[in-house]
Design a protein around this motif. Structure first.
Motif, mmCIF file in Angstrom:
data_model
loop_
_atom_site.group_PDB
_atom_site.id
_atom_site.type_symbol
_atom_site.label_atom_id
_atom_site.label_comp_id
_atom_site.label_asym_id
_atom_site.label_seq_id
_atom_site.Cartn_x
_atom_site.Cartn_y
_atom_site.Cartn_z
ATOM 1 N N SER A 1 2.787 -2.573 5.330
ATOM 2 C CA SER A 1 3.111 -1.199 4.947
ATOM 3 C C SER A 1 1.830 -0.387 4.806
ATOM 4 C CB SER A 1 3.862 -1.200 3.620
ATOM 5 O OG SER A 1 3.015 -1.626 2.567
ATOM 6 N N GLU A 2 1.977 0.915 4.741
ATOM 7 C CA GLU A 2 0.812 1.776 4.547
ATOM 8 C C GLU A 2 0.195 1.542 3.175
ATOM 9 O OE1 GLU A 2 1.830 5.820 5.317
ATOM 10 O OE2 GLU A 2 2.284 5.473 7.448
ATOM 11 N N GLN A 3 1.029 1.208 2.187
ATOM 12 C CA GLN A 3 0.502 0.927 0.846
ATOM 13 C C GLN A 3 -0.373 -0.318 0.858
ATOM 14 O OE1 GLN A 3 3.702 1.682 1.607
ATOM 15 N NE2 GLN A 3 4.817 2.475 -0.168
ATOM 16 N N GLN B 1 -1.845 -1.517 3.533
ATOM 17 C CA GLN B 1 -3.015 -1.144 4.338
ATOM 18 C C GLN B 1 -4.083 -0.493 3.470
ATOM 19 O OE1 GLN B 1 -4.116 -1.569 7.377
ATOM 20 N NE2 GLN B 1 -4.436 0.331 8.506
ATOM 21 N N ALA B 2 -3.681 0.402 2.594
ATOM 22 C CA ALA B 2 -4.635 1.080 1.714
ATOM 23 C C ALA B 2 -5.305 0.084 0.771
ATOM 24 C CB ALA B 2 -3.921 2.175 0.914
ATOM 25 N N LYS B 3 -4.528 -0.879 0.257
ATOM 26 C CA LYS B 3 -5.103 -1.897 -0.620
ATOM 27 C C LYS B 3 -6.126 -2.750 0.128
ATOM 28 C CE LYS B 3 -1.031 -2.422 -3.604
ATOM 29 N NZ LYS B 3 0.051 -3.346 -4.041
ATOM 30 N N GLU C 1 -7.931 -1.979 2.690
ATOM 31 C CA GLU C 1 -9.150 -1.227 3.009
ATOM 32 C C GLU C 1 -10.065 -1.079 1.799
ATOM 33 O OE1 GLU C 1 -7.678 2.414 4.606
ATOM 34 O OE2 GLU C 1 -7.288 1.577 6.607
ATOM 35 N N GLY C 2 -9.494 -1.202 0.597
ATOM 36 C CA GLY C 2 -10.304 -1.045 -0.603
ATOM 37 C C GLY C 2 -10.915 -2.335 -1.127
ATOM 38 N N ARG D 1 -12.005 -8.207 8.755
ATOM 39 C CA ARG D 1 -10.705 -8.207 8.081
ATOM 40 C C ARG D 1 -9.836 -9.348 8.590
ATOM 41 N NH1 ARG D 1 -6.422 -3.214 7.413
ATOM 42 N NH2 ARG D 1 -5.718 -3.804 9.489
ATOM 43 N N GLU E 1 7.247 -1.496 -0.371
ATOM 44 C CA GLU E 1 5.794 -1.366 -0.540
ATOM 45 C C GLU E 1 5.052 -2.544 0.065
ATOM 46 O OE1 GLU E 1 2.527 -1.374 -4.193
ATOM 47 O OE2 GLU E 1 4.574 -0.661 -4.566
#
Length: 210
Positions: free
Chosen positions: A68-70, A72-74, A76-77, A85, A139
């Motif tokens: 999910s995009e959520q 994905q954001a995690k 990347e951080g 990756r 999510e």
């Protein structure tokens, strides 16, 4: 917009565990990987730990999983300590399955499971509980049915009651193997399988809230 993908370099044995767990649960490997990622992302990993995984685990199988995009954001951080990756999360996921093989009970083969149709079950549960589970599944890019299947097969259910403030309905698709385990666990507690599924739902919401 297409969902983001996570490319992974997995250990061969870990990939086999994922495939067997997916077969046992009657779901896709993507859902099994998503279940693991949800647990993995609760923790942080220092360079020494990842370096030790790199020296112990050989990653030779390439695969890709929808996220999910959520998530994905995690991803990347997170500090990857110089690893790509693909390799960093491949090592973490491989380590997770290599150390949790017993948890997924892949050695308990069910001869009746081969090519058997999945069964649809509709349950009544609390609207708030349903919303929490649906949101968590979305999510983390997993199906609600795979989340329930995982809990039925692999997790301890320590809750013995539930309340319904506002009635809602939830449709689940469970494999024959999962349904058999569900029936056995419900009978062992002298409850109907629909009642037991509500206990599973309450256990899920308790665990994902911590």
């Amino acid at each position: 917009m297409a969902s983001p993908k996570l490319n992974l370099a997995l250990n061969k044995n870990a990939e086999e565990i994922i495939a067997l767990a997916a077969k046992k649960m009657g779901t896709s490997k993507r859902n099994i990987i998503s279940l693991a990622l949800a647990e993995i992302l609760k923790n942080s990993y220092d360079k020494r730990f990842v370096d030790s995984l790199s020296s112990e685990i050989t990653t030779s199988v390439s695969t890709a999983s929808t996220i999910s995009e959520q998530v994905q954001a995690k991803l990347e951080g997170i500090e990857r300590h110089g690893y790509s990756r693909r390799v960093f999360f491949g090592l973490l996921i491989s380590d997770y399955f290599l150390h949790n093989q017993d948890k997924f009970r892949i050695d308990q083969d069910d001869p009746d499971e081969k090519d058997s149709p999945k069964g649809h079950i509709e349950i009544t549960l609390d609207q708030g509980t349903k919303e929490k589970i649906m949101s968590y599944a979305e999510e983390n890019a997993m199906t609600v049915s795979s989340l329930f299947s995982h809990y039925i097969l692999n997790e301890e259910i320590n809750i013995d009651s539930f309340e319904i403030s506002e009635k809602a309905f939830l449709n689940l698709i469970l494999s024959k193997s999962v349904k058999k385990v569900l029936d056995n666990k419900a009978k062992s507690t002298n409850r109907t399988y629909r009642f037991y599924l509500n206990l599973v739902a309450e256990q899920i919401t308790r665990n994902i809230s911590t």
